[in-house]
Design an enzyme around this catalytic site. Structure first.
Site, PDB file in Angstrom:
ATOM      1  N   LYS A  30       0.834  -1.203   0.000  1.00 16.78           N
ATOM      2  CA  LYS A  30       0.000   0.000   0.000  1.00 16.78           C
ATOM      3  C   LYS A  30       0.867   1.250   0.000  1.00 16.78           C
ATOM      4  O   LYS A  30       0.655   2.169  -0.802  1.00 16.78           O
ATOM      5  CB  LYS A  30      -0.918  -0.012   1.223  1.00 16.78           C
ATOM      6  CG  LYS A  30      -2.006   1.046   1.196  1.00 16.78           C
ATOM      7  CD  LYS A  30      -2.988   0.833   2.344  1.00 16.78           C
ATOM      8  CE  LYS A  30      -3.726  -0.475   2.181  1.00 16.78           C
ATOM      9  NZ  LYS A  30      -4.642  -0.770   3.300  1.00 16.78           N
ATOM     10  N   ARG A  99      -3.490   2.956   8.500  1.00 18.51           N
ATOM     11  CA  ARG A  99      -3.857   1.753   7.762  1.00 18.51           C
ATOM     12  C   ARG A  99      -2.659   0.816   7.617  1.00 18.51           C
ATOM     13  O   ARG A  99      -1.526   1.250   7.444  1.00 18.51           O
ATOM     14  CB  ARG A  99      -4.385   2.110   6.363  1.00 18.51           C
ATOM     15  CG  ARG A  99      -5.467   3.161   6.367  1.00 18.51           C
ATOM     16  CD  ARG A  99      -5.943   3.488   4.970  1.00 18.51           C
ATOM     17  NE  ARG A  99      -6.782   2.453   4.421  1.00 18.51           N
ATOM     18  CZ  ARG A  99      -7.222   2.444   3.164  1.00 18.51           C
ATOM     19  NH1 ARG A  99      -6.849   3.387   2.323  1.00 18.51           N
ATOM     20  NH2 ARG A  99      -8.000   1.466   2.732  1.00 18.51           N
ATOM     21  N   GLY A 108      -8.336  -7.332   4.301  1.00 20.78           N
ATOM     22  CA  GLY A 108      -9.158  -7.447   5.497  1.00 20.78           C
ATOM     23  C   GLY A 108      -8.527  -8.164   6.661  1.00 20.78           C
ATOM     24  O   GLY A 108      -9.134  -8.294   7.723  1.00 20.78           O
ATOM     25  N   MET A 110      -5.651  -7.396   8.326  1.00 22.01           N
ATOM     26  CA  MET A 110      -5.018  -6.547   9.339  1.00 22.01           C
ATOM     27  C   MET A 110      -5.846  -5.280   9.517  1.00 22.01           C
ATOM     28  O   MET A 110      -6.840  -5.063   8.840  1.00 22.01           O
ATOM     29  CB  MET A 110      -3.574  -6.260   8.958  1.00 22.01           C
ATOM     30  CG  MET A 110      -2.703  -7.502   9.027  1.00 22.01           C
ATOM     31  SD  MET A 110      -0.994  -7.177   8.614  1.00 22.01           S
ATOM     32  CE  MET A 110      -1.133  -6.660   6.911  1.00 22.01           C
ATOM     33  N   ARG A 343      -3.242  -1.349  -6.406  1.00 26.12           N
ATOM     34  CA  ARG A 343      -2.405  -2.547  -6.318  1.00 26.12           C
ATOM     35  C   ARG A 343      -2.736  -3.421  -7.516  1.00 26.12           C
ATOM     36  O   ARG A 343      -3.790  -3.267  -8.133  1.00 26.12           O
ATOM     37  CB  ARG A 343      -2.673  -3.313  -5.020  1.00 26.12           C
ATOM     38  CG  ARG A 343      -4.105  -3.790  -4.856  1.00 26.12           C
ATOM     39  CD  ARG A 343      -4.373  -4.297  -3.459  1.00 26.12           C
ATOM     40  NE  ARG A 343      -5.802  -4.598  -3.263  1.00 26.12           N
ATOM     41  CZ  ARG A 343      -6.376  -4.690  -2.078  1.00 26.12           C
ATOM     42  NH1 ARG A 343      -5.674  -4.509  -0.984  1.00 26.12           N
ATOM     43  NH2 ARG A 343      -7.653  -4.966  -1.975  1.00 26.12           N
ATOM     44  N   HIS A 459     -15.494  -7.884   1.170  1.00 28.55           N
ATOM     45  CA  HIS A 459     -14.509  -8.768   1.801  1.00 28.55           C
ATOM     46  C   HIS A 459     -14.642 -10.193   1.283  1.00 28.55           C
ATOM     47  O   HIS A 459     -13.660 -10.839   0.919  1.00 28.55           O
ATOM     48  CB  HIS A 459     -14.695  -8.731   3.322  1.00 28.55           C
ATOM     49  CG  HIS A 459     -13.832  -9.705   4.061  1.00 28.55           C
ATOM     50  ND1 HIS A 459     -14.272 -10.983   4.386  1.00 28.55           N
ATOM     51  CD2 HIS A 459     -12.566  -9.619   4.512  1.00 28.55           C
ATOM     52  CE1 HIS A 459     -13.302 -11.618   5.023  1.00 28.55           C
ATOM     53  NE2 HIS A 459     -12.258 -10.819   5.123  1.00 28.55           N
ATOM     54  N   SER A 790      14.975 -42.333 -11.127  1.00 25.99           N
ATOM     55  CA  SER A 790      13.676 -41.680 -10.980  1.00 25.99           C
ATOM     56  C   SER A 790      13.429 -41.542  -9.487  1.00 25.99           C
ATOM     57  O   SER A 790      13.416 -42.538  -8.757  1.00 25.99           O
ATOM     58  CB  SER A 790      12.566 -42.517 -11.627  1.00 25.99           C
ATOM     59  OG  SER A 790      11.323 -41.870 -11.463  1.00 25.99           O
ATOM     60  N   CYS A 858       8.936 -39.309 -10.082  1.00 25.77           N
ATOM     61  CA  CYS A 858       7.645 -39.936 -10.403  1.00 25.77           C
ATOM     62  C   CYS A 858       6.678 -39.947  -9.220  1.00 25.77           C
ATOM     63  O   CYS A 858       5.617 -40.548  -9.300  1.00 25.77           O
ATOM     64  CB  CYS A 858       7.844 -41.350 -10.936  1.00 25.77           C
ATOM     65  SG  CYS A 858       8.717 -42.449  -9.796  1.00 25.77           S
ATOM     66  N   TYR A 878      12.966 -34.636 -16.390  1.00 27.01           N
ATOM     67  CA  TYR A 878      11.511 -34.716 -16.549  1.00 27.01           C
ATOM     68  C   TYR A 878      10.836 -34.883 -15.194  1.00 27.01           C
ATOM     69  O   TYR A 878      11.460 -35.258 -14.202  1.00 27.01           O
ATOM     70  CB  TYR A 878      11.119 -35.871 -17.476  1.00 27.01           C
ATOM     71  CG  TYR A 878      11.365 -37.257 -16.909  1.00 27.01           C
ATOM     72  CD1 TYR A 878      10.409 -37.901 -16.117  1.00 27.01           C
ATOM     73  CD2 TYR A 878      12.556 -37.936 -17.179  1.00 27.01           C
ATOM     74  CE1 TYR A 878      10.642 -39.164 -15.595  1.00 27.01           C
ATOM     75  CE2 TYR A 878      12.795 -39.192 -16.664  1.00 27.01           C
ATOM     76  CZ  TYR A 878      11.827 -39.803 -15.868  1.00 27.01           C
ATOM     77  OH  TYR A 878      12.061 -41.059 -15.343  1.00 27.01           O
TER      78      TYR A 878
END
Length: 906
Positions: A30, A99, A108, A110, A343, A459, A790, A858, A878
Site C-alpha cells: 500500500k 492503515r 481485510g 489486518m 495494487r 470482503h 527416478s 515420479c 523430466y
C-alpha cells in the site's frame, strides 16, 4: 523505555513523495503504491509510511524503535504544514487514517482506523469546517466504533447492536437516514461501551489515538486470522507490516461525496470495461465490508461525470504503468477525486489467463512475463467440473458472480460450524449476510461462500478470489438469519442449517439441492473435444491454449505420466504427456490374476513356482504390448513389482474367521489353511519397510526375470509390427549398488535370450528408483550400475521424515498445519530443506559418476506447481505425474524456465 536492538536502517518513516512501487518489502504494498501514484502526479492525499522494519523491531521487543516517535513527529509536523491544520485541533482539525499495508496483499486481515484526531472538542470544529453537523458526528461515531474494536479489543457486535437499535428507534433502515441528534446520542452510547468493556475512557488526545492505532496495526500482523491467511497463501511470517498515516478525505459529506473500488478489468472474467462499486455518502470501509449494497461503477457517470471521466483517465494511466489489472480505491469529497490505494488486483483463474493474453496482444508484456501472470493452481481450478445448465433444479436466488466455480454443500451460518462440519467430512457452504476477517477459517473450510450483501469488491469476494474459492455475493432476495440459522428464499421457503444448496460463482445463481456437474471446457479442450470459438467458454479455451503454447516453447523439463494401462496412457498423451515416467506393475496383478499370485506365493517347490510364473508371463506381456502401443515413440518406464506380497493375499482377520468357521463345521478347506499359513508367514509389523521392491526380486526367484522377459518380448513384438517402443526398466527400493548389480545382471541375461530368440535388436535402459535416504546418499555408487534415476519422492518423504503417510495425515497433520509447523504438507509440496537436499545431492553425485544419467521424478510431487520449480532448479530431465495434472506440470515447467528475478505477481 528500555533499550532495544534495532536493525541498521537509515530511517523508519518515509513521506509519500520519497518512495516508489519497488520498495514493497520496506514500505508494504500500500505504501509503495501510494508513493508511486504520488510520483505519477495523481491526486493522493498527503501522508507518510512507517516501514516494515519498525514493525519487526516492535514485534521482536514489544516496544517501538527508539527513533520512531521523533520521526513520526517530524513527518506529522510537515503534514500539518502542508494541510494548513493541526491533528485534532479544536477549531480546524486535521484528521488522519492509520492503515496497514504488508508486502503482499492480505485483504481485510489486518487493521485500519479512520478519522484519527476526532474528540469531543474537535468534532465541533469539524462540523463548522465542513458546514455539516451530521457528517462530523457520523465521522466521530465511526472512529469510536473502529478504535474500540481494533485498538481496545471491544466486541464489534456491541457497537453494531447499538447502531441497529438507533435505526430501529428512528424507524429507518440505513445509517444515512440517522440525523445529527441521533448520531450524538450514538456517540455517547459508544463511549459508554468503551468505558465498560475496555475499562478506560475513549482517548481525547489525538496523538495518543494515533500512537495506539499504530501499535494496533503492528499487533494485527500476528492475529490468528492474519496467521491463518498467511499459511493459506504461503506468505512468510517474518515480513511484518508497514503503517500508512494518510490525511483524511471524506466520502460521507453528502450526495456529492462517496467512495468506491474500481478495477481496470473485470477481476471475475478478465473482460475490459468499467468494473467496480460506488457508494454515495460513505467512507471506504462501507464498501469493502459489504454492509450497504453499492451501485455499479458505471452509474458514477450519471452521478458525477467530472469525477468519472477523471477516474477513467487515471485507471488507464495506472494499467499502462503497472502493465496489469489494477485494483483501485478512491474517494470523492464534494466533487474532488482522491486516490487512496492501487495494487495489482487479485483475479479469478479464468481472468488471469484472459488478461495475460490480452496484455501480450496489447504489447504491454511478452510471453515470458505472461507465464508469470498465471499459475498451475489456477489452471487446476479451470479443470474442475461446472454445473450442468440443462439440469432441472430449483433456482431460488441470484447474486453477483464474485468468484467462479460450482460449489455444493450443506448450508451453515457461522465459521465455527463450517470448520467443525468440514473436519467431519461434510461439504458445506458458508452463508452470511456479509463476511468479515473473523470468518476466514470458515471460508477456508467451506466449498463456497454465499452472502446477501456486498458486491465484487466486498470482503467475501476479494478473499474468495484470492483463495480460488467459489463465491456469490449480494444475493439481496435471500433473507439470512444467522441467529436462527436459517435463510428464507423468495416464495417463503426456508433453508435450515444442514440443507443442501448449490452456488454457481460464474453466474451468481443459487439453487436448492444438488446440481449435477459436467466436464470443464478446459478439460474438453485437453481431451481434444473442444476448440476456440466465439462464446465465453471458447474465449477461455483460446487463452489457455495460447498460454500452454508459451509454456511448451519455454520449458526445459519434459512431462511424463504415471499410468498403468493403455486407457490411462492414451488420456495422458492427449493431455500432452511425453512418455510414461511410472508404470506400476503391481496394479496388473490384481483382479482375475490374484489367484495366480496366490499360487506363486503358496508354491512349495521350484516347479510350482515356475508354473505360476509361466502362467503370468503372457498376461504381463500383453499388458506391455498394449501400453507400448498406446505410447508408441515415447519412453515408458516400467517399475518392477514393488509392494509386499501379503497385499495380494486375503485380509488376515477375514481369513482367520473363515478357517475357524470351517473347522467348527469340521469341513476345513485345504487352500484356505495354506493361505492362512502364508499370510502369517509374510506378516510384517511395518510392511512398507519390509519385504518389497528389489528385496522381492532377490528373495522370490524368477519374479523379476519373468517381468523383464515380458517387457522384452513385448518390445520385440511391437518392433516386428513396425512400432517404436521405448521401454525403460526400473528396479524399485534399491538401497545399495550391490542389489542393483545383481538384478541388472539377471535382467541383461534375459534380454540377451529374447534377442537371440526373436532376432530383434533390443536396447532397454535399466535404472532405479531413488526412494531411500541411503540410495540418495550413495547415488554416486549406484549411478555406476544405473542408466537413469527416478526419484520416488512419496517414499523418500516418508523415510526422511519417519512418517507413515496413511497414518500421520489423519492423526496430526491438521494440528501441525494449524500450529504453523508445516506451511504445507510435505507430501503435497516437496520439503526443500530435507528431502530436497537429498534429491539435489543425489543429482550432483549421480551426474558426477555418469554425466549422461537421465533424471526424473515420479512421485505426485511431479505435478505440484511449487515442486516443479524445484525440480527445474536442480536439473532433472523430466517430471511424471497423474494424467489430470500433466497440463499443470507443463505450465509450471514453462513458468520455471521463463521466471526472472523480481517477478512477483502474488
Amino acid at each position: 523505555m528500555s533499550e532495544n536492538k534495532e536493525p541498521h536502517v537509515v530511517k523508519f518513516v518515509y513521506d509519500f513523495t520519497e518512495g516508489n512501487k519497488d520498495l514493497k518489502e520496506l514500505l508494504g504494498g500500500k505504501g509503495a503504491n501510494l508513493a508511486e501514484m504520488t510520483n505519477l502526479g495523481l491526486p493522493v492525499p498527503p501522508g507518510f509510511t512507517i516501514t516494515t522494519e519498525a514493525c519487526k523491531v516492535y514485534l521482536g521487543s514489544g516496544e517501538e524503535p527508539l527513533a520512531l516517535r521523533d520521526e513520526v513527529s517530524e513527518h506529522l509536523t510537515a503534514l500539518e504544514e502542508a494541510m494548513g491544520k493541526k491533528l485534532g485541533q479544536a477549531d480546524n482539525p486535521l484528521l488522519v487514517s492509520v492503515r496497514s499495508g504488508a508486502k503482499f496483499s492480505m485483504p481485510g486481515m489486518m487493521d485500519t482506523v479512520l478519522n484519527i484526531g476526532l474528540s469531543d472538542k474537535s468534532v465541533q470544529g469539524l462540523a463548522k469546517q465542513a458546514g455539516d453537523e451530521r457528517f462530523a458526528w457520523d465521522s466521530y461515531r465511526r472512529l469510536i466504533q473502529m478504535f474500540g474494536k481494533t485498538v481496545l479489543g471491544v466486541e464489534g457486535e456491541l457497537f453494531e447492536d447499538a447502531l441497529d437499535a438507533a435505526k430501529t428507534a428512528k424507524k429507518v433502515t440505513v445509517d444515512t437516514e440517522l440525523e445529527a441528534a441521533d448520531l450524538k446520542k450514538l456517540v455517547t452510547k459508544f463511549k459508554k461501551i468503551v468505558k465498560t468493556e475496555a475499562g478506560r475512557d475513549f482517548p481525547q488526545d489525538p496523538r495518543e489515538q494515533m500512537d495506539l492505532a499504530i501499535h494496533a496495526v503492528f499487533d494485527s500482523w500476528n492475529t490468528d486470522r492474519a496467521k491463518l491467511y498467511r499459511r493459506q497463501e504461503r506468505i512468510p511470517g517474518d515480513l511484518g507490516t508497514a503503517v500508512n498515516v494518510c490525511s483524511m478525505v471524506f466520502g460521507n459529506l453528502g450526495p456529492d461525496s462517496g467512495t468506491g473500488v474500481a478495477f481496470t478489468r473485470d477481476p471475475a472474467s478478465g473482460h475490459q470495461g468499467v468494473y467496480g462499486d460506488y457508494l454515495q455518502n460513505a467512507q471506504g470501509e462501507d464498501v469493502v465490508a459489504g454492509i450497504r449494497n453499492t451501485v455499479p461503477l458505471a452509474e458514477l457517470e450519471q452521478i458525477d461525470k467530472k469525477s468519472y471521466d477523471q477516474l477513467m483517465k487515471i485507471m488507464d494511466t495506472l494499467e499502462n504503468h503497472y502493465k496489469d489489472l489494477c485494483d483501485i480505491e478512491f474517494t470523492i469529497e464534494r466533487g474532488q477525486l482522491w486516490m487512496l490505494q492501487t495494487r495489482v488486483g487479485k483475479r479469478t483463474a479464468g481472468a488471469a489467463f484472459r488478461i495475460a493474453t490480452q496484455l501480450v496482444d496489447q504489447g504491454l508484456i511478452d510471453e515470458a512475463e505472461a507465464l508469470q501472470r498465471v499459475t498451475g493452481a489456477q489452471l487446476a481450478q479451470l479443470m474442475f467440473p461446472r454445473f450442468d445448465e440443462e439440469a432441472k433444479v430449483a433456482q431460488v436466488g441470484r447474486g453477483i458472480a464474485a468468484s467462479p466455480g460450482a460449489a455444493v454443500g450443506k448450508a451453515v451460518f457461522d465459521s465455527y460450524t463450517a470448520v467443525k462440519w468440514s473436519r467431519s467430512g461434510e461439504k458445506v457452504i458458508l452463508v452470511r449476510r456479509e463476511t468479515n476477517p473473523d470468518d476466514l477459517d470458515g471460508m477456508i473450510a467451506a466449498e463456497g461462500i454465499l452472502t446477501s450483501r456486498g458486491g465484487k469488491t466486498s470482503h467475501a469476494a476479494v478473499v474468495a478470489r484470492g483463495m480460488g474459492k467459489t463465491c456469490v455475493c449480494g444475493a439481496e432476495e435471500l433473507e439470512v438469519d444467522t441467529k436462527r440459522r436459517r435463510m428464507t428464499v423468495p416464495g417463503g421457503h426456508v433453508v435450515e442449517e444442514g440443507d443442501l444448496i448449490s452456488i454457481d460463482g460464474s453466474s451468481g445463481k443459487v439453487y436448492l439441492g444438488e446440481v449435477p456437474v459436467v466436464p470443464s471446457p478446459v478439460v474438453e479442450y485437453f481431451e481434444g473435444r473442444m476448440h476456440a470459438g466465439a462464446n465465453d467458454a471458447d474465449e477461455l479455451v483460446e487463452a489457455v491454449h495460447r498460454i500452454m503454447a508459451f509454456a511448451d516453447r519455454k520449458r526445459r523439463l519434459r512431462v511424463r505420466a504415471n499410468a498403468d494401462n493403455a486407457e490411462d496412457a492414451m488420456r495422458a498423451r492427449r493431455f500432452g504427456a511425453q512418455g510414461i515416467g511410472l508404470c506400476r506393475t503391481e496394479h496388473m496383478f490384481l483382479g482375475d490374476r490374484r489367484e495366480l499370485v496366490e499360487r506363486l506365493i503358496l508354491a512349495d517347490s521350484d516347479e510350482e513356482r515356475e508354473e505360476s510364473l509361466k502362467a503370468l508371463l503372457p498376461l504381463q506381456k500383453q499388458d506391455f504390448v498394449e501400453l507400448f502401443s498406446a505410447m508408441d515413440g515415447l519412453p515408458v518406464t516400467v517399475r518392477l513389482l514393488d509392494p509386499p506380497l501379503h497385499e495380494f493375499l486375503p485380509d488376515i482377520t477375514e481369513l482367520s474367521v473363515r478357517v475357524a468357521l470351517a473347522e467348527s463345521r469340521k469341513d476345513p478347506h485345504e487352500n484356505d489353511l495354506r493361505l492362512l499359513q502364508a499370510v502369517h508367514r509374510l506378516h510384517e509389523q511395518n510392511p512398507m519397510l519390509g519385504l518389497r521392491g528389489v528385496r522381492l526380486g532377490l528373495v522370490i526367484p524368477g519374479l523379476f526375470t519373468m517381468q523383464v522377459r515380458a517387457i522384452a518380448e513385448a518390445v520385440a513384438e511391437r518392433k516386428n509390427a513396425k512400432g517404436d517402443p521405448r521401454a525403460e526398466i526400473m528396479i524399485p527400493l534399491v538401497g545399495t549398488v550391490q542389489e542393483l548389480e545383481i538384478v541388472r545382471d539377471e535382467a541383461e541375461q534375459v534380454i540377451a535370450e529374447v534377442i537371440e530368440q526373436t532376432g530383434v535388436e533390443l536396447k532397454l535402459a535399466l535404472g532405479t528408483m531413488i526412494e531411500l535416504p541411503r540410495a540418495a546418499l550413495t547415488a554416486g555408487q549406484i549411478a555406476e550400475a544405473a542408466e537413469f534415476f527416478s526419484f520416488g519422492t512419496n517414499d523418500l518423504t516418508q523415510t526422511v521424515w519417519g512418517f507413515s503417510r496413511d497414518d500421520v495425515e489423519a492423526s496430526f497433520f491438521t494440528a501441525y498445519l494449524e500450529k504453523g509447523i508445516f506451511g504445507v504438507s510435505p507430501f503435497e509440496t516437496i520439503d526443500r530443506d530435507g528431502v530436497g537436499a537429498l534429491v539435489k545431492s543425489a543429482v550432483e553425485a549421480g551426474r558426477a559418476t555418469r554425466p549422461d544419467l537421465k533424471l526424473g521424478v515420479c512421485g505426485e510431487h511431479g505435478g505440484d506447481p511449487e515442486s516443479v520449480h524445484f525440480f527445474h532448479e536442480v536439473g532433472l530431465d523430466y517430471v511424471s505425474c497423474s494424467p489430470f495434472r500433466i497440463p499443470v506440470a507443463r505450465l509450471e515447467a514453462g513458468r520455471a524456465a521463463s521466471s526472472s528475478a523480481g517477478s512477483d505477481h502474488r
